[in-house]
Design a protein around this motif. Structure first.
Motif, PDB file in Angstrom:
ATOM      1  N   ILE A  16      45.554  45.909  41.394  1.00 10.91           N
ATOM      2  CA  ILE A  16      45.682  45.432  40.012  1.00 10.91           C
ATOM      3  C   ILE A  16      44.377  44.810  39.533  1.00 10.91           C
ATOM      4  CG2 ILE A  16      46.904  43.836  38.495  1.00 10.91           C
ATOM      5  CD1 ILE A  16      49.335  44.124  40.295  1.00 10.91           C
ATOM      6  N   ALA A  17      43.723  44.042  40.403  1.00  9.41           N
ATOM      7  CA  ALA A  17      42.484  43.382  40.019  1.00  9.41           C
ATOM      8  C   ALA A  17      41.391  44.395  39.689  1.00  9.41           C
ATOM      9  CB  ALA A  17      42.027  42.452  41.137  1.00  9.41           C
ATOM     10  N   PHE A  40      51.363  38.034  41.233  1.00  7.86           N
ATOM     11  CA  PHE A  40      49.979  38.048  40.760  1.00  7.86           C
ATOM     12  C   PHE A  40      49.900  37.703  39.282  1.00  7.86           C
ATOM     13  CE2 PHE A  40      45.949  40.584  39.879  1.00  7.86           C
ATOM     14  CZ  PHE A  40      45.134  39.588  40.378  1.00  7.86           C
ATOM     15  N   ALA A  41      50.830  38.220  38.488  1.00  8.73           N
ATOM     16  CA  ALA A  41      50.858  37.880  37.060  1.00  8.73           C
ATOM     17  C   ALA A  41      51.095  36.391  36.868  1.00  8.73           C
ATOM     18  CB  ALA A  41      51.944  38.693  36.361  1.00  8.73           C
ATOM     19  N   LEU A  81      37.467  36.704  34.374  1.00  8.15           N
ATOM     20  CA  LEU A  81      36.906  35.545  35.066  1.00  8.15           C
ATOM     21  C   LEU A  81      37.950  34.902  35.960  1.00  8.15           C
ATOM     22  CD1 LEU A  81      34.931  33.947  32.079  1.00  8.15           C
ATOM     23  CD2 LEU A  81      34.228  35.768  33.654  1.00  8.15           C
ATOM     24  N   THR A  82      39.183  34.807  35.454  1.00 14.18           N
ATOM     25  CA  THR A  82      40.254  34.249  36.276  1.00 14.18           C
ATOM     26  C   THR A  82      40.566  35.168  37.458  1.00 14.18           C
ATOM     27  OG1 THR A  82      41.988  35.282  34.936  1.00 14.18           O
ATOM     28  CG2 THR A  82      41.242  33.109  34.265  1.00 14.18           C
ATOM     29  N   LEU A  83      40.438  36.471  37.244  1.00 17.18           N
ATOM     30  CA  LEU A  83      40.662  37.414  38.335  1.00 17.18           C
ATOM     31  C   LEU A  83      39.680  37.166  39.485  1.00 17.18           C
ATOM     32  CD1 LEU A  83      41.309  40.781  36.480  1.00 17.18           C
ATOM     33  CD2 LEU A  83      42.828  39.720  38.146  1.00 17.18           C
ATOM     34  N   LEU A  84      38.429  36.987  39.140  1.00 22.63           N
ATOM     35  CA  LEU A  84      37.418  36.771  40.177  1.00 22.63           C
ATOM     36  C   LEU A  84      37.683  35.476  40.936  1.00 22.63           C
ATOM     37  CD1 LEU A  84      34.241  37.877  38.196  1.00 22.63           C
ATOM     38  CD2 LEU A  84      35.413  39.136  40.006  1.00 22.63           C
TER      39      LEU A  84
END
Length: 335
Positions: free
Chosen positions: A158-159, A235-236, A261-264
């Motif tokens: 997903i990322a 994850f969501a 940015l939040t994903l990283l």
């Protein structure tokens, strides 16, 4: 540890390690256990030297009741989904795990992960505890390992998809990452097909066990869809909590700019070099925010708020931990 006795006057030969050897092994394990928290402290020290303590303290001061309520609500959903995923995988491996017990174990594990160095001791605790309750510690540990692995795989897929869809500091490296993931997946499939169907070596037995676990516990007909759905919701929920943290910390960037940015920062949490959850997350958040035209201080503040919100959302786990330690009164003994 098995002991082999030899007939006659010769004393029994034992394979158990000597006491000095066990002591050296214990000291080596203890030293290794402290290496990762020390590295996490080093990351925090570098951040403090770069941006000061202001972003950390400002992030904590900005936390309000709506943010706490949102974190608690999201935490309920993600914890229940984690418990469901774990119950599915454990059931696929032949280990019974009722949802009520799974939710309690997951809350306790999240609390321990959020408060103890390393970020994984809570999962170790729930794996061993469930294995003992089920009468099969090895299978209980494997259930947690495969449950966490499945969640990480879904999170990575997903990322990568979201990072490819939105502009981010790592967008130009994504094709290489996608190729690497595809090659790795193909190599794993080939390795699974090459596992010998017979053989008494330790490697052969471990490989056959791993393949059987994945087929029945993760990719089984009754488990794979639930594992994917639960992992996606978890994850969501983490992403939503991070967005709440960013807004609480005062970041007003549009969601399309904030999401990658939040994903990283979330991906950085998989690195077990944290202290109570803090460390790589704040470091990557500072770099990502600065690379995207915001400030490193905003990234640090957002990571700090996120850590505090996750800790608050895990507090039911402290209640579970306390309830298990309180002595139970027998009927008729109440005074």
């Amino acid at each position: 540890m098995s002991h082999v006795a030899v007939a006659g006057p010769v004393p029994a030969v034992t394979s158990a390690p000597s006491r000095p050897h066990r002591a050296r092994a214990g000291r080596a394990w203890l030293s290794q256990a402290w290496v990762r928290p020390l590295l996490g402290l080093a990351v925090l020290a570098v951040l403090v030297a770069s941006v000061g303590t202001g972003p950390f303290l400002a992030g904590l001061r900005l936390i309000d009741a709506p943010a706490l309520a949102a974190a608690l609500g999201i935490g309920v959903v993600t914890t229940v989904c984690c418990a469901w995923r774990w119950s599915l995988v454990a059931g696929g491996l032949g280990v019974r795990l009722p949802m009520r017990a799974a939710v309690a174990h997951c809350y306790r594990a999240i609390f321990l992960n959020s408060t103890l160095p390393g970020g994984v001791l809570g999962d170790v605790h729930r794996a061993v505890r469930h294995g003992r309750d089920a009468g099969d510690v090895a299978r209980g540990v494997r259930a947690v390992v495969w449950e966490r692995t499945a969640g990480q795989v879904v999170q990575m897929v997903i990322a990568v998809a979201l990072l490819a869809a939105f502009p981010s500091p790592v967008r130009r490296y994504l094709p290489w990452l996608a190729v690497g993931l595809a090659v790795g997946a193909f190599a794993l499939v080939l390795a699974a097909r090459a596992v010998p169907r017979s053989g008494a070596s330790r490697w052969a037995r471990a490989a056959r066990t791993a393949v059987a676990d994945v087929r029945s516990g993760v990719l089984g007909r009754r488990t794979w869809a639930g594992v994917v759905i639960a992992s996606t919701v978890v994850f969501a929920g983490h992403l939503a909590t991070f967005v709440v943290a960013a807004r609480t910390a005062g970041t007003d960037a549009p969601l399309s700019r904030l999401l990658p940015l939040t994903l990283l920062a979330l991906l950085a949490m998989a690195v077990p070099l944290n202290v109570g959850g803090f460390g790589p997350r704040e470091g990557v958040a500072a770099w990502a925010f600065a690379s995207a035209g915001l400030t490193a201080a905003q990234g640090v503040a957002t990571g700090t708020v996120y850590g505090a919100l996750v800790l608050v959302a895990s507090l039911p786990g402290a209640a579970v931990l306390l309830a298990r330690r309180l002595p139970r009164r027998e009927p008729g003994n109440c005074r």
